[in-house]
Design a protein around this motif. Structure first.
Motif, PDB file in Angstrom:
ATOM      1  N   ARG A 193       0.853  -1.197   0.000  1.00 19.44           N
ATOM      2  CA  ARG A 193       0.000   0.000   0.000  1.00 19.44           C
ATOM      3  C   ARG A 193       0.885   1.242   0.000  1.00 19.44           C
ATOM      4  O   ARG A 193       1.875   1.312   0.708  1.00 19.44           O
ATOM      5  CB  ARG A 193      -0.892   0.003   1.237  1.00 19.44           C
ATOM      6  CG  ARG A 193      -1.713   1.299   1.339  1.00 19.44           C
ATOM      7  CD  ARG A 193      -2.716   1.228   2.417  1.00 19.44           C
ATOM      8  NE  ARG A 193      -3.827   0.453   1.871  1.00 19.44           N
ATOM      9  CZ  ARG A 193      -4.724  -0.185   2.602  1.00 19.44           C
ATOM     10  NH1 ARG A 193      -4.651  -0.153   3.896  1.00 19.44           N
ATOM     11  NH2 ARG A 193      -5.696  -0.849   2.018  1.00 19.44           N
ATOM     12  N   GLY A 194       0.531   2.203  -0.850  1.00 14.25           N
ATOM     13  CA  GLY A 194       1.290   3.450  -0.947  1.00 14.25           C
ATOM     14  C   GLY A 194       2.383   3.428  -2.006  1.00 14.25           C
ATOM     15  O   GLY A 194       3.038   4.432  -2.239  1.00 14.25           O
ATOM     16  N   TRP A 195       2.586   2.276  -2.655  1.00 13.03           N
ATOM     17  CA  TRP A 195       3.573   2.135  -3.717  1.00 13.03           C
ATOM     18  C   TRP A 195       2.835   1.986  -5.040  1.00 13.03           C
ATOM     19  O   TRP A 195       1.713   1.493  -5.080  1.00 13.03           O
ATOM     20  CB  TRP A 195       4.451   0.904  -3.482  1.00 13.03           C
ATOM     21  CG  TRP A 195       5.346   0.985  -2.289  1.00 13.03           C
ATOM     22  CD1 TRP A 195       4.966   0.928  -0.977  1.00 13.03           C
ATOM     23  CD2 TRP A 195       6.760   1.121  -2.292  1.00 13.03           C
ATOM     24  NE1 TRP A 195       6.072   1.019  -0.163  1.00 13.03           N
ATOM     25  CE2 TRP A 195       7.190   1.133  -0.944  1.00 13.03           C
ATOM     26  CE3 TRP A 195       7.715   1.226  -3.298  1.00 13.03           C
ATOM     27  CZ2 TRP A 195       8.518   1.257  -0.581  1.00 13.03           C
ATOM     28  CZ3 TRP A 195       9.046   1.338  -2.930  1.00 13.03           C
ATOM     29  CH2 TRP A 195       9.442   1.363  -1.590  1.00 13.03           C
ATOM     30  N   SER A 196       3.462   2.389  -6.141  1.00 15.86           N
ATOM     31  CA  SER A 196       2.873   2.275  -7.483  1.00 15.86           C
ATOM     32  C   SER A 196       3.663   1.276  -8.314  1.00 15.86           C
ATOM     33  O   SER A 196       4.895   1.317  -8.332  1.00 15.86           O
ATOM     34  CB  SER A 196       2.879   3.640  -8.187  1.00 15.86           C
ATOM     35  OG  SER A 196       2.069   4.550  -7.475  1.00 15.86           O
ATOM     36  N   THR A 222       7.622   4.661  -4.683  1.00 19.18           N
ATOM     37  CA  THR A 222       6.884   5.525  -3.764  1.00 19.18           C
ATOM     38  C   THR A 222       7.705   6.791  -3.523  1.00 19.18           C
ATOM     39  O   THR A 222       8.898   6.829  -3.829  1.00 19.18           O
ATOM     40  CB  THR A 222       6.569   4.819  -2.429  1.00 19.18           C
ATOM     41  OG1 THR A 222       5.584   5.586  -1.713  1.00 19.18           O
ATOM     42  CG2 THR A 222       7.813   4.651  -1.568  1.00 19.18           C
ATOM     43  N   ASN A 259       7.879  12.243   1.139  1.00 15.73           N
ATOM     44  CA  ASN A 259       7.541  13.658   1.051  1.00 15.73           C
ATOM     45  C   ASN A 259       7.964  14.406   2.317  1.00 15.73           C
ATOM     46  O   ASN A 259       7.154  14.948   3.047  1.00 15.73           O
ATOM     47  CB  ASN A 259       6.045  13.821   0.781  1.00 15.73           C
ATOM     48  CG  ASN A 259       5.677  13.277  -0.584  1.00 15.73           C
ATOM     49  OD1 ASN A 259       6.313  13.613  -1.574  1.00 15.73           O
ATOM     50  ND2 ASN A 259       4.684  12.423  -0.638  1.00 15.73           N
ATOM     51  N   HIS A 295       1.823  12.621  -6.247  1.00 15.99           N
ATOM     52  CA  HIS A 295       1.994  12.421  -4.809  1.00 15.99           C
ATOM     53  C   HIS A 295       2.960  13.388  -4.137  1.00 15.99           C
ATOM     54  O   HIS A 295       3.114  13.336  -2.920  1.00 15.99           O
ATOM     55  CB  HIS A 295       2.459  10.988  -4.535  1.00 15.99           C
ATOM     56  CG  HIS A 295       1.480   9.965  -4.994  1.00 15.99           C
ATOM     57  ND1 HIS A 295       0.269   9.744  -4.376  1.00 15.99           N
ATOM     58  CD2 HIS A 295       1.519   9.116  -6.048  1.00 15.99           C
ATOM     59  CE1 HIS A 295      -0.388   8.801  -5.014  1.00 15.99           C
ATOM     60  NE2 HIS A 295       0.341   8.404  -6.024  1.00 15.99           N
TER      61      HIS A 295
END
Length: 162
Positions: free
Chosen positions: A24-27, A37, A40, A80
Motif C-alpha cells: 500500500r502506498g507504492w505504485s 513511492t 515527502n 503524490h
C-alpha cells in the motif's frame, strides 16, 4: 405430470499466473516489475538513501533505465509530491569518481535526462555536486546537487514487486 431432469456439468479449469503487487502506498511499474513511492519530507541524500532502504526488503533510492520509466516516476511525483518546491532525490551519483554516474547498486547510469536550461547539467557547481535529483523548476529533468543540499529534498524509492 412430467418430471424435468436437470444435469449440471462442472468444468474445472486450472489457471496459472504470476501476480506481482506492491505494498500500500507504492505504485507498480509493469515493464520492470518494480514498485515506486515518494518520501515527502526534506532529507539530505544519504538520509533519503537510508530511509528508502528501511522501508522494505530490496528498497533503495530510485533508479530508472528508460525514458518511459523516467516519465512514470515524473507522473508519480506530480500525483503524490506536488507540495515539494525543489525536487526529488534519486539513486544516481558520482561520489566515487567525478563525472562517472552510477546507481546505488553500482551499475553505470546509461539513460539520462539532464536539464539543459538555465545551465546544462551536470555542472558540478563549485566542484561539490555529486547527487542527482529530479528538478521541479525544470520540468523534473535531472540536476546534480550538493548531497547535503540546504533544506534537503524529497525522494523517490524503488523496490522489486512482491
Amino acid at each position: 405430470m412430467k418430471t424435468l431432469s436437470l444435469v449440471i456439468s462442472l468444468v474445472c479449469v486450472e489457471v496459472s499466473f504470476s501476480a506481482q503487487y506492491c505494498p500500500r502506498g507504492w505504485s507498480y511499474y509493469p515493464p520492470t516489475g518494480s514498485c515506486f513511492t515518494t518520501l515527502n519530507k526534506h532529507l539530505y541524500w544519504d538520509e533519503a538513501r537510508r530511509e528508502c532502504a528501511s522501508l522494505a526488503r530490496g528498497s533503495s533510492l530510485a533508479s530508472v533505465s528508460t525514458r518511459e520509466e523516467n516519465n512514470f516516476v515524473i507522473n508519480l511525483i506530480k500525483r503524490h509530491g506536488a507540495n515539494e518546491k525543489v525536487g526529488f532525490w534519486m539513486g544516481a551519483n558520482d561520489l566515487r569518481r567525478e563525472g562517472v554516474y552510477v546507481w546505488l547498486d553500482g551499475y553505470k547510469v546509461t539513460f539520462t535526462d539532464w536539464s539543459k536550461t538555465p545551465v546544462v547539467q551536470p555542472d558540478d557547481w563549485k566542484n561539490n555536486e555529486d547527487c542527482v535529483h529530479w528538478w521541479k523548476a525544470n520540468g523534473y529533468s535531472w540536476n546534480d546537487a550538493h548531497c547535503n543540499k540546504t533544506g534537503g529534498l524529497s525522494a523517490v524509492c524503488k523496490m522489486p514487486a512482491l
